[in-house]
Scaffold this motif. Structure first.
Motif, PDB file in Angstrom:
ATOM      1  N   PHE A  23      15.556 -29.973  19.670  1.00  0.00           N
ATOM      2  CA  PHE A  23      14.871 -30.470  18.507  1.00  0.00           C
ATOM      3  C   PHE A  23      13.802 -29.376  18.227  1.00  0.00           C
ATOM      4  CE2 PHE A  23      13.033 -32.415  22.081  1.00  0.00           C
ATOM      5  CZ  PHE A  23      11.407 -32.202  22.092  1.00  0.00           C
ATOM      6  N   TYR A  24      13.183 -29.409  16.812  1.00  0.00           N
ATOM      7  CA  TYR A  24      11.931 -28.877  16.502  1.00  0.00           C
ATOM      8  C   TYR A  24      10.916 -29.729  16.440  1.00  0.00           C
ATOM      9  CZ  TYR A  24      15.513 -25.817  14.296  1.00  0.00           C
ATOM     10  OH  TYR A  24      16.864 -25.147  14.109  1.00  0.00           O
ATOM     11  N   THR A  25       9.921 -29.027  16.720  1.00  0.00           N
ATOM     12  CA  THR A  25       8.482 -29.721  16.732  1.00  0.00           C
ATOM     13  C   THR A  25       7.661 -29.500  15.625  1.00  0.00           C
ATOM     14  OG1 THR A  25       7.371 -28.016  17.821  1.00  0.00           O
ATOM     15  CG2 THR A  25       8.503 -29.806  19.204  1.00  0.00           C
ATOM     16  N   GLY A  26       8.026 -28.377  14.576  1.00  0.00           N
ATOM     17  CA  GLY A  26       7.429 -28.413  13.174  1.00  0.00           C
ATOM     18  C   GLY A  26       8.342 -27.559  12.121  1.00  0.00           C
ATOM     19  N   LEU A  27       7.817 -27.401  11.208  1.00  0.00           N
ATOM     20  CA  LEU A  27       8.654 -26.707  10.080  1.00  0.00           C
ATOM     21  C   LEU A  27       7.422 -25.763   9.267  1.00  0.00           C
ATOM     22  CD1 LEU A  27      11.407 -29.152   8.814  1.00  0.00           C
ATOM     23  CD2 LEU A  27      11.722 -27.234  10.346  1.00  0.00           C
ATOM     24  N   GLY A  28       7.994 -24.894   8.919  1.00  0.00           N
ATOM     25  CA  GLY A  28       7.206 -24.043   7.981  1.00  0.00           C
ATOM     26  C   GLY A  28       7.816 -23.315   6.616  1.00  0.00           C
ATOM     27  N   ILE A  29       7.522 -23.045   5.542  1.00  0.00           N
ATOM     28  CA  ILE A  29       8.457 -22.462   4.648  1.00  0.00           C
ATOM     29  C   ILE A  29       7.941 -21.240   4.152  1.00  0.00           C
ATOM     30  CG2 ILE A  29       9.606 -22.651   2.442  1.00  0.00           C
ATOM     31  CD1 ILE A  29       9.612 -25.777   2.989  1.00  0.00           C
ATOM     32  N   HIS A  30       8.695 -20.138   4.054  1.00  0.00           N
ATOM     33  CA  HIS A  30       8.230 -19.002   3.596  1.00  0.00           C
ATOM     34  C   HIS A  30       9.259 -18.269   2.662  1.00  0.00           C
ATOM     35  CE1 HIS A  30       5.241 -17.631   6.659  1.00  0.00           C
ATOM     36  NE2 HIS A  30       5.980 -18.525   7.449  1.00  0.00           N
ATOM     37  N   GLN A  31       8.502 -17.919   1.305  1.00  0.00           N
ATOM     38  CA  GLN A  31       9.255 -17.447   0.312  1.00  0.00           C
ATOM     39  C   GLN A  31       9.594 -15.730   0.570  1.00  0.00           C
ATOM     40  OE1 GLN A  31       7.688 -17.239  -3.692  1.00  0.00           O
ATOM     41  NE2 GLN A  31       9.843 -16.922  -4.600  1.00  0.00           N
ATOM     42  N   ILE A  32      10.676 -15.271   0.516  1.00  0.00           N
ATOM     43  CA  ILE A  32      11.093 -13.820   0.461  1.00  0.00           C
ATOM     44  C   ILE A  32      10.680 -13.303  -0.773  1.00  0.00           C
ATOM     45  CG2 ILE A  32      12.916 -12.153   1.063  1.00  0.00           C
ATOM     46  CD1 ILE A  32      14.411 -14.296   2.623  1.00  0.00           C
ATOM     47  N   LEU A  33       9.744 -12.303  -0.534  1.00  0.00           N
ATOM     48  CA  LEU A  33       9.280 -11.482  -1.701  1.00  0.00           C
ATOM     49  C   LEU A  33      10.208 -10.522  -1.999  1.00  0.00           C
ATOM     50  CD1 LEU A  33       5.498 -11.149  -0.458  1.00  0.00           C
ATOM     51  CD2 LEU A  33       6.504 -12.913  -2.190  1.00  0.00           C
ATOM     52  N   PRO A  34      10.103  -9.959  -3.298  1.00  0.00           N
ATOM     53  CA  PRO A  34      10.975  -8.927  -3.781  1.00  0.00           C
ATOM     54  C   PRO A  34      11.177  -7.590  -2.864  1.00  0.00           C
ATOM     55  CG  PRO A  34       9.800  -9.541  -5.670  1.00  0.00           C
ATOM     56  CD  PRO A  34       9.308 -10.144  -4.352  1.00  0.00           C
ATOM     57  N   ASP A  35       9.930  -7.262  -1.990  1.00  0.00           N
ATOM     58  CA  ASP A  35       9.742  -6.134  -1.344  1.00  0.00           C
ATOM     59  C   ASP A  35      10.515  -6.612   0.149  1.00  0.00           C
ATOM     60  OD1 ASP A  35       7.991  -7.785  -0.321  1.00  0.00           O
ATOM     61  OD2 ASP A  35       6.433  -6.340  -0.501  1.00  0.00           O
ATOM     62  N   LYS A  79      10.234 -35.347  16.474  1.00  0.00           N
ATOM     63  CA  LYS A  79      11.203 -34.330  16.968  1.00  0.00           C
ATOM     64  C   LYS A  79      12.411 -34.120  15.961  1.00  0.00           C
ATOM     65  CE  LYS A  79      10.600 -36.163  21.532  1.00  0.00           C
ATOM     66  NZ  LYS A  79      11.300 -36.782  22.772  1.00  0.00           N
ATOM     67  N   ILE A  80      12.463 -33.070  15.413  1.00  0.00           N
ATOM     68  CA  ILE A  80      13.220 -32.849  14.152  1.00  0.00           C
ATOM     69  C   ILE A  80      14.504 -32.260  14.561  1.00  0.00           C
ATOM     70  CG2 ILE A  80      13.130 -31.622  12.013  1.00  0.00           C
ATOM     71  CD1 ILE A  80      10.161 -31.110  12.311  1.00  0.00           C
ATOM     72  N   HIS A  81      15.640 -32.669  13.673  1.00  0.00           N
ATOM     73  CA  HIS A  81      17.065 -32.360  13.868  1.00  0.00           C
ATOM     74  C   HIS A  81      17.604 -32.110  12.566  1.00  0.00           C
ATOM     75  CE1 HIS A  81      16.694 -34.025  18.005  1.00  0.00           C
ATOM     76  NE2 HIS A  81      15.934 -35.160  17.261  1.00  0.00           N
ATOM     77  N   PHE A  82      18.974 -31.590  12.442  1.00  0.00           N
ATOM     78  CA  PHE A  82      19.813 -31.571  11.326  1.00  0.00           C
ATOM     79  C   PHE A  82      19.036 -31.071  10.030  1.00  0.00           C
ATOM     80  CE2 PHE A  82      21.144 -35.156  13.800  1.00  0.00           C
ATOM     81  CZ  PHE A  82      22.165 -34.508  14.692  1.00  0.00           C
ATOM     82  N   VAL A  83      18.248 -29.697  10.099  1.00  0.00           N
ATOM     83  CA  VAL A  83      17.513 -29.169   8.873  1.00  0.00           C
ATOM     84  C   VAL A  83      18.717 -28.624   8.084  1.00  0.00           C
ATOM     85  CG1 VAL A  83      15.620 -27.862   7.907  1.00  0.00           C
ATOM     86  CG2 VAL A  83      15.447 -29.024  10.453  1.00  0.00           C
ATOM     87  N   THR A  84      18.640 -29.145   6.607  1.00  0.00           N
ATOM     88  CA  THR A  84      19.532 -28.648   5.775  1.00  0.00           C
ATOM     89  C   THR A  84      18.769 -28.513   4.478  1.00  0.00           C
ATOM     90  OG1 THR A  84      20.315 -30.801   5.065  1.00  0.00           O
ATOM     91  CG2 THR A  84      21.822 -29.465   6.468  1.00  0.00           C
ATOM     92  N   TRP A  85      19.343 -27.424   3.399  1.00  0.00           N
ATOM     93  CA  TRP A  85      18.676 -27.237   2.113  1.00  0.00           C
ATOM     94  C   TRP A  85      19.369 -27.947   1.165  1.00  0.00           C
ATOM     95  CZ3 TRP A  85      14.444 -24.313   0.980  1.00  0.00           C
ATOM     96  CH2 TRP A  85      13.933 -23.492   2.095  1.00  0.00           C
ATOM     97  N   SER A  86      18.721 -28.655   0.045  1.00  0.00           N
ATOM     98  CA  SER A  86      19.353 -29.019  -1.020  1.00  0.00           C
ATOM     99  C   SER A  86      19.948 -27.969  -1.934  1.00  0.00           C
ATOM    100  CB  SER A  86      18.252 -29.736  -2.053  1.00  0.00           C
ATOM    101  OG  SER A  86      17.218 -28.971  -2.445  1.00  0.00           O
ATOM    102  N   PRO A  87      21.149 -28.253  -2.490  1.00  0.00           N
ATOM    103  CA  PRO A  87      21.709 -26.834  -3.439  1.00  0.00           C
ATOM    104  C   PRO A  87      20.915 -26.143  -4.304  1.00  0.00           C
ATOM    105  CG  PRO A  87      23.061 -29.060  -3.473  1.00  0.00           C
ATOM    106  CD  PRO A  87      21.636 -29.339  -2.799  1.00  0.00           C
ATOM    107  N   ASP A  88      19.854 -26.862  -4.759  1.00  0.00           N
ATOM    108  CA  ASP A  88      19.000 -25.963  -5.724  1.00  0.00           C
ATOM    109  C   ASP A  88      17.723 -25.382  -4.907  1.00  0.00           C
ATOM    110  OD1 ASP A  88      17.542 -28.114  -5.099  1.00  0.00           O
ATOM    111  OD2 ASP A  88      17.332 -28.973  -7.363  1.00  0.00           O
ATOM    112  N   ALA A  89      17.741 -25.597  -3.396  1.00  0.00           N
ATOM    113  CA  ALA A  89      16.677 -24.935  -2.594  1.00  0.00           C
ATOM    114  C   ALA A  89      15.275 -25.603  -3.132  1.00  0.00           C
ATOM    115  CB  ALA A  89      16.619 -23.699  -2.629  1.00  0.00           C
ATOM    116  N   ARG A  90      15.206 -26.803  -3.644  1.00  0.00           N
ATOM    117  CA  ARG A  90      13.838 -27.355  -4.128  1.00  0.00           C
ATOM    118  C   ARG A  90      13.442 -28.410  -2.884  1.00  0.00           C
ATOM    119  NH1 ARG A  90      13.844 -29.414 -10.063  1.00  0.00           N
ATOM    120  NH2 ARG A  90      11.725 -29.852  -9.425  1.00  0.00           N
TER     121      ARG A  90
END
Length: 208
Positions: A3-15, A32-43
């Protein structure tokens, strides 16, 4: 289960570098975090969190959602009594705002009790006396009690859950093994297994 104990999100910049981290907040302590998935629109992100039950020593999974822009996390279901059943499949996004979730049926009740006496003798017959080499497997069902336990823990109720809090049961409870939406989101391919079960092969070879 890892499992994961935390999450963070970074945007990939143009460079190609990572932008500032969007910290996830609102998670329960010790999540305790499991099964992380994105929504289709990534929001949004979806994931499950394992929670300990206060009235016993068991733990159950709940589905959570994160708004990617704000980092705010919240449970998907408004009811505190809806839990994920991840014995086979867990959940999928069917569109940008709706998930199809395998949940523990609300009517499940207590697990079956093992009978004090067996329901009958175990009989295997080879009347033609042919010598057949058969592959052996571990951890198979052994009797009717094992069949009942398998049904108890593996049966799920599919629920369509929207981000706005609305929910709807999808089909009857069953032992669902996979759920897969079509690319155009108009159809869902669902697989399930059913009795009669086998005592000589694993569940992957049960009738579907």
């Amino acid at each position: 289960m890892s499992f994961y104990t935390g999450l963070g999100i970074h945007q990939i910049l143009p460079d190609g570098t990572l932008g500032p981290e969007v910290e996830i907040h609102g998670l329960p302590e010790g999540a305790k975090i499991h099964f992380v998935t994105w929504s289709p629109d990534a929001r949004h992100l979806s994931f499950s969190i394992r929670v300990n039950e206060e009235d016993d020593n068991t733990s159950k999974l709940k589905v959570w959602i994160v708004d990617v822009e704000t980092g705010k996390a919240r449970p998907l279901f408004q009811s505190p009594d809806v839990f994920l059943n991840a014995v086979f499949d867990s959940y999928i996004w069917v569109d940008n705002s709706t998930l199809l979730v395998c949940t523990i049926p609300s009517t499940r009740g207590a697990p079956p009790k093992k009978p004090l006496v067996p329901d009958g003798p175990k009989i295997q017959s080879n009347e033609q006396k042919n010598i057949i080499q058969a592959r052996t497997f571990q951890d198979l069902l052994k009797d009717k009690y094992d069949e009942d336990l398998f049904d108890y823990y593996a049966t799920s109720q599919l629920v369509l859950a929207s981000l706005d809090g609305t929910t709807m049961d999808f089909g009857p409870p069953a032992v669902y093994t996979s759920i897969d939406p079509s690319p155009d989101k108009k159809y869902i391919m669902i697989s399930s297994i059913h009795r009669p079960y086998s005592f000589i092969v694993p569940c992957g070879r049960f009738p579907t």
